[in-house]
Each structure stands twice: as structure tokens, then as C-alpha cells.
Design a protein around this motif. Sequence first.
Motif, PDB file in Angstrom:
ATOM      1  N   GLU A 284      10.548  12.309   3.477  1.00  0.00           N
ATOM      2  CA  GLU A 284      10.721  11.053   3.185  1.00  0.00           C
ATOM      3  C   GLU A 284      11.800  10.682   2.430  1.00  0.00           C
ATOM      4  O   GLU A 284      12.874  10.059   3.011  1.00  0.00           O
TER       5      GLU A 284
ATOM      6  N   ASP B 247      -4.737   1.192  -1.369  1.00  0.00           N
ATOM      7  CA  ASP B 247      -4.032  -0.057  -2.172  1.00  0.00           C
ATOM      8  C   ASP B 247      -3.646   0.588  -3.791  1.00  0.00           C
ATOM      9  O   ASP B 247      -4.244   1.203  -4.156  1.00  0.00           O
TER      10      ASP B 247
ATOM     11  N   GLY C 277      -0.701   9.600   5.632  1.00  0.00           N
ATOM     12  CA  GLY C 277      -1.164   8.728   6.859  1.00  0.00           C
ATOM     13  C   GLY C 277      -2.225   7.675   6.377  1.00  0.00           C
ATOM     14  O   GLY C 277      -2.597   6.704   7.187  1.00  0.00           O
ATOM     15  N   ILE C 278      -2.766   7.595   5.183  1.00  0.00           N
ATOM     16  CA  ILE C 278      -3.764   6.877   4.814  1.00  0.00           C
ATOM     17  C   ILE C 278      -3.343   5.922   3.867  1.00  0.00           C
ATOM     18  O   ILE C 278      -2.674   6.321   3.009  1.00  0.00           O
ATOM     19  N   LYS C 279      -3.513   4.591   4.317  1.00  0.00           N
ATOM     20  CA  LYS C 279      -2.859   3.622   3.294  1.00  0.00           C
ATOM     21  C   LYS C 279      -3.738   3.309   2.181  1.00  0.00           C
ATOM     22  O   LYS C 279      -4.711   2.661   2.360  1.00  0.00           O
TER      23      LYS C 279
ATOM     24  N   ASN D 162      -7.584   3.134   8.076  1.00  0.00           N
ATOM     25  CA  ASN D 162      -6.767   2.266   7.735  1.00  0.00           C
ATOM     26  C   ASN D 162      -7.122   0.784   8.278  1.00  0.00           C
ATOM     27  O   ASN D 162      -5.953  -0.020   8.183  1.00  0.00           O
TER      28      ASN D 162
ATOM     29  N   ILE E 296      -8.970  12.218   2.532  1.00  0.00           N
ATOM     30  CA  ILE E 296      -7.688  11.643   3.186  1.00  0.00           C
ATOM     31  C   ILE E 296      -7.113  12.965   3.963  1.00  0.00           C
ATOM     32  O   ILE E 296      -6.557  12.875   5.002  1.00  0.00           O
TER      33      ILE E 296
ATOM     34  N   ARG F 125       0.953  -1.110  -0.114  1.00  0.00           N
ATOM     35  CA  ARG F 125      -0.010  -0.013   0.027  1.00  0.00           C
ATOM     36  C   ARG F 125       0.948   1.255  -0.112  1.00  0.00           C
ATOM     37  O   ARG F 125       2.016   1.221   0.660  1.00  0.00           O
TER      38      ARG F 125
ATOM     39  N   GLN G 245       5.207  15.642   2.678  1.00  0.00           N
ATOM     40  CA  GLN G 245       5.406  14.335   3.137  1.00  0.00           C
ATOM     41  C   GLN G 245       6.736  13.831   1.985  1.00  0.00           C
ATOM     42  O   GLN G 245       7.690  12.877   2.537  1.00  0.00           O
TER      43      GLN G 245
ATOM     44  N   LYS H 151      -8.676   8.679  10.580  1.00  0.00           N
ATOM     45  CA  LYS H 151      -7.514   8.014  10.286  1.00  0.00           C
ATOM     46  C   LYS H 151      -7.523   6.568  10.582  1.00  0.00           C
ATOM     47  O   LYS H 151      -7.168   5.660   9.781  1.00  0.00           O
ATOM     48  N   GLN H 152      -7.580   6.110  11.736  1.00  0.00           N
ATOM     49  CA  GLN H 152      -7.477   4.927  12.272  1.00  0.00           C
ATOM     50  C   GLN H 152      -8.549   4.069  11.696  1.00  0.00           C
ATOM     51  O   GLN H 152      -8.392   3.144  11.522  1.00  0.00           O
TER      52      GLN H 152
ATOM     53  N   GLU I 236       1.434   5.143   1.452  1.00  0.00           N
ATOM     54  CA  GLU I 236       0.835   5.707   2.372  1.00  0.00           C
ATOM     55  C   GLU I 236       0.743   7.199   2.164  1.00  0.00           C
ATOM     56  O   GLU I 236       1.642   7.853   1.609  1.00  0.00           O
TER      57      GLU I 236
END
Length: 247
Positions: A238, A11, A7-9, A56, A42, A2, A234, A52-53, A4
Motif C-alpha cells: 500500500e 469495522d 481482503g477482509i473489511k 465481506n 481472516i 472499514r 500488505q 472472503k466474499q 481492509e
Amino acid sequence: MRVEVLGIKIDHFSMQETVAHIQEAVEKKKQTWVVTANPELIFAAGADARLKQLINRAQLVTPDGIGVVWAANRLGHPVSERVTGIDLLEALFPLIGKKKWRVFFLGSKPGVAELAAQKVAEQYPGVEWQAQHGYFQPGEQAEILDRIRKFQPDLLLVGLGAPRQEFWIASHPDLATVNMGVGGCFDALAGLNKRAPQWIRNIHLEWLYRLLKQPQRIRRQMVLPKFVWQVMKQGKNEQKKHTRRVR
Ligand code: UDP
């Protein structure tokens, strides 16, 4: 695998693969929650840890819109293609008709979900359906839940608008084999909001078409530049982490 995004995973599956996952879930009775994650959702999840939790935890999170496809590319983990709620439904309906799945349409203004379901069933006669509008009072909910349970849907489509529908699905995860938040899709299926012509969709400007048709959407779309900015941030973070690791 996935990617990210804020913070949202998400597919990476193509439309065809997403449909295949849903088919497998229904056939094997594997409870599955499908979230079609657009930039607005998102971004909203960025300011709401609970949302968010929850997202996910969903079994399938699709890249809903060109903004999310761009973000995944930018972050170096490209997804196959955009998988929006309405396109996914349109890809699923022929299969639903063929397999005679039971679909519960929950949401939108009175009469709209019924009209959407009728139109779908006219085109795909095998579809078995029930519908309920999304403007019910809290006191009516128990009866609606009971109706849905008795119907035993293979697929529960919840069109209450994001993120309300995500919270609603998370609170009632066992009503159907596959649960999916569909936002304003019933309005489109019922013919109330016309979709952009195919050529506009092909050049990824459906969002602009919708904005011109419904200028009141501007407040929601104001989130887009902020979404882009945060994705770029982000990406830079990274990259910094990666450079530090390589050194
Ligand atoms: N809606 C609903 N109950 C409510 C509020 C909204 O059923 O209490 C429906 C509304 O009629 C519309 C959908 O939720 O059909 C939200 O559509 P929108 O296009 O705003 O959502 P999105 O697709 O962007 O999530």
C-alpha cells in the motif's frame, strides 16, 4: 469506514457502538450478520475466495483479538478497540435481559449450549432462550431449522467453530434478526473453558493463557506469524502504491 485487513473489511466500532448497532438492528428488525473476525478466520479467508466474499457481505465485522487491532494500526486505519465474540456477548446479555429478547443458542457438545443459556438466564432473568447442540446429523437439520423458525429469535448465536458457522449462517440468513458466529463461546459461558483472569486480558495475553490451558490450539496459532507477515506485506504494497501516486 472499514479497514481492509488481508481482503477482509473490518469495522472500526468500539464495543459500545457495536452493541448499539445490534440493538438498532433488533429493534428495527434489520437483518444483520455479525462476524467476529480473528486472525485465524481472516487468514483462512485469504485462501478461500468464497469465505472472503461471504464475510465481506456481513453487516458487522468486528476486530476479534489484539492481532487484528495491531493489523489495523499497522495499516494506518486504527480501530477503536478489540471486540471479541465472548466480550461482545457479555456486553449484550444485560441488554438482552432488559429487553427480553429471544436468543437461540446453536452449537457445542450436547448439554453445553443449554447449560450456557441457563447460566445466562439465571444472571439476566429476562433472556428467553432455546438451545440445540452442534453435533446434529445432516438428516436432523430440517427439524432444527423448523424449531429455530418457530422460536423466531431476535438473536441466533451459532457456535459451530469457524469457518463452518460462517458458511452455515450464510446458507440460512433469515432464521433470526441478528445472526452471530460465536465459536467456542458456549463452552466458556457454561464454565467448561475458564477465561483468563481480567489482568491477563488487560495486558492482551488471553491468547497465551488459552494456549497454555489448551496446548492443542498450537496448530491454529501457528497461523499468527504468517498473519503478521502478510499484514506487513500488505502495508508495504500500500505504501508503494501511495508513493507512486504522490510522484
Ligand atoms: N462444534 C460443534 N459442532 C461441530 C464441531 C464443533 O458444535 O461439528 C463446536 C465445539 O464443540 C466448540 C465450537 O464448535 O464449542 C468450536 O470452538 P473453538 O474454540 O474451536 O472455535 P473458535 O472460537 O476458535 O471458532
